[in-house]
Design a protein around this motif. Structure first.
Motif, PDB file in Angstrom:
ATOM      1  N   ARG A 159     -23.603  -2.407 -23.767  1.00 57.81           N
ATOM      2  CA  ARG A 159     -24.309  -2.546 -25.021  1.00 57.81           C
ATOM      3  C   ARG A 159     -23.603  -1.855 -26.430  1.00 57.81           C
ATOM      4  O   ARG A 159     -22.986  -0.686 -26.151  1.00 57.81           O
ATOM      5  N   GLU A 161     -25.204  -1.070 -28.729  1.00 60.06           N
ATOM      6  CA  GLU A 161     -26.560   0.083 -29.192  1.00 60.06           C
ATOM      7  C   GLU A 161     -26.754  -0.136 -30.692  1.00 60.06           C
ATOM      8  O   GLU A 161     -27.984  -0.211 -30.687  1.00 60.06           O
ATOM      9  N   VAL A 232     -37.686   2.542 -24.875  1.00 58.20           N
ATOM     10  CA  VAL A 232     -38.867   3.257 -24.408  1.00 58.20           C
ATOM     11  C   VAL A 232     -38.472   4.604 -24.296  1.00 58.20           C
ATOM     12  O   VAL A 232     -37.672   5.216 -23.624  1.00 58.20           O
TER      13      VAL A 232
HETATM   14  N1  5AD Z   1     -35.065   3.020 -23.477  1.00 61.85           N
HETATM   15  C1  5AD Z   1     -34.651   1.684 -23.454  1.00 61.85           C
HETATM   16  N2  5AD Z   1     -33.487   1.262 -22.835  1.00 61.85           N
HETATM   17  C2  5AD Z   1     -32.668   2.585 -22.808  1.00 61.85           C
HETATM   18  N3  5AD Z   1     -31.233   2.356 -22.444  1.00 61.85           N
HETATM   19  C3  5AD Z   1     -30.828   3.573 -22.145  1.00 61.85           C
HETATM   20  N4  5AD Z   1     -31.886   4.414 -22.648  1.00 61.85           N
HETATM   21  C4  5AD Z   1     -32.977   3.873 -22.811  1.00 61.85           C
HETATM   22  C5  5AD Z   1     -34.382   3.939 -23.450  1.00 61.85           C
HETATM   23  N5  5AD Z   1     -34.988   5.099 -23.600  1.00 61.85           N
HETATM   24  C6  5AD Z   1     -30.504   1.319 -22.504  1.00 61.85           C
HETATM   25  C7  5AD Z   1     -29.127   1.363 -23.205  1.00 61.85           C
HETATM   26  C8  5AD Z   1     -28.109   1.338 -22.172  1.00 61.85           C
HETATM   27  C9  5AD Z   1     -28.583   0.496 -21.126  1.00 61.85           C
HETATM   28  C10 5AD Z   1     -28.083   0.770 -19.737  1.00 61.85           C
HETATM   29  O1  5AD Z   1     -29.999   1.115 -21.102  1.00 61.85           O
HETATM   30  O2  5AD Z   1     -29.210   0.498 -24.314  1.00 61.85           O
HETATM   31  O3  5AD Z   1     -26.853   0.611 -22.833  1.00 61.85           O
END
Ligand code: 5AD
Ligand code: FES
Length: 344
Positions: A159, A161, A232
């Motif tokens: 990702r 991000e 989340v």
């Molecule tokens: N909430 C949602 N998605 C998350 N990721 C990491 N932490 C969180 C979070 N708190 C996602 C990121 C990462 C993927 C493996 O999980 O986008 O690239």
């Protein structure tokens, strides 16, 4: 706003300003664009939903992303790493259950050197030559990506991000670099991987303008896969007090991404299922066409906690697949057999 939506449907392209407006004024467009996205998806993939078996190979990570539950500074995580034998056993079980794609996902764990990973990928391919191997192991060197590709890896999920440099800086510590992440994505593409990018919806400091950049990036990069799910909060991270993303905005963006790049493989994510019991069904009905049941051994599931209340942590692989299969059928779709490559 109708004109902007019409332009999107006609040209599959908007400028940054138009994307931002589309998001801001989406309320009256969402239902229409959802139907259009669904039509586009069905014209390419019909009622088929692709499955990927997710194997969470390690929750050890050298990075310290402010949003992520397995960041290195979170001292409350019980760390684990699966052995080669355990990973292969997950693949064997998955194969019996009908999976033809295995996703090896993990934190950036130095144990998984090129040598170890290449041997592992080679053995998975030897046992299951009709399967695709997808890696989701973070940022590595070009040489490493090249070696893993030669060993047989077919796809890579990383990702981005956020496509906004400043926003990237607010989500990550200074030692992490936006440029390096983008470099990784381009190298993976050049090496012949099917590449997935993606981002969290409703991440801290995200705005309509940063989201517009995500959409423009997707329009330009044309990823084979795109993983989006709501942010989340995780109680053990610096971002614990920020609000979660919404189902509504996530589903809207799934529709828009389907329209921008029709063949894209778009998962309806576990995070979406976590904030709403019907979240994944809603994602599929908004344009997503992939689900990723968990194949990890049950005793490690709870330890791979990227965010609070993550679902699918109590179920065996077969139960998780059965559960998703029922969910997919409840909305008139079916789980497809096969590797589920992009149709472009
Ligand atoms: N909430 C949602 N998605 C998350 N990721 C990491 N932490 C969180 C979070 N708190 C996602 C990121 C990462 C993927 C493996 O999980 O986008 O690239
Ligand atoms: Fe994993 Fe329902 S999909 S338990």
């Amino acid at each position: 706003m109708r004109e902007i939506a019409e332009k999107l449907l006609k040209t599959r392209s908007l400028d940054l300003n138009e994307y931002a407006k589309l998001i801001r004024y989406r309320a009256n467009l969402a239902e229409w664009l959802k139907q259009e996205a669904l039509n586009i998806k069905e014209s390419i993939y019909g009622k088929d939903v692709y499955i990927r078996g997710l194997i969470e190979i390690s929750n050890i990570c050298k990075n310290d992303c402010y949003y992520c539950g397995i960041r290195r500074s979170n001292g409350d995580v019980e760390r684990y790493r699966l052995s080669e034998e355990q990973i292969l056993a997950c693949c064997d079980e998955g194969y019996t259950l009908g999976f033809r794609t295995f996703v090896l996902q993990g934190g950036e764990d130095g144990y998984f050197t090129d040598e170890r990973l290449c041997a592992l990928i080679g053995e998975i391919k030897r046992r299951h030559s009709d399967c695709a191997v997808t890696l989701s192991l973070g940022e590595r060197s070009d040489d490493s990506y090249a070696a893993l590709r030669r060993a047989g890896a077919d796809r890579y999920l990383l990702r981005h991000e956020t496509a906004d440099r400043e926003h990237y800086g607010k989500l990550h510590p200074p030692e992490m670099s936006f440029d390096n992440r983008m470099r990784c994505l381009r190298s993976l593409r050049d090496l012949g991987y099917q590449v997935g990018c993606g981002f969290m919806v409703g991440s801290p400091y995200q705005t309509e303008e940063t989201l517009a950049k995500d959409l423009k990036f997707i329009e330009d990069f044309k990823p084979d896969m795109c993983g989006i799910g709501p942010f989340v909060p995780h109680h053990g991270t610096p971002m614990r007090d920020f609000a979660a993303g919404t189902v509504e905005l996530t589903c809207f963006l799934l529709s828009v991404i389907r329209i921008i790049y029709p063949p894209v493989l778009l998962p309806s994510t576990t995070a979406l299922g976590t904030i709403d019991p019907q979240g994944r069904e809603k994602g599929l009905l908004s344009g997503a066409n992939v689900v990723m049941p968990n194949l990890s051994p049950t005793n490690v599931r709870r330890k791979y906690e990227l965010y609070d209340n993550k679902i699918c942590t109590g179920e065996e692989a077969a139960e998780c697949k059965g559960c998703l299969s029922r969910r997919v059928r409840s909305i008139g779709c079916r789980l497809a057999i096969g590797r589920g490559d992009i149709k472009k």
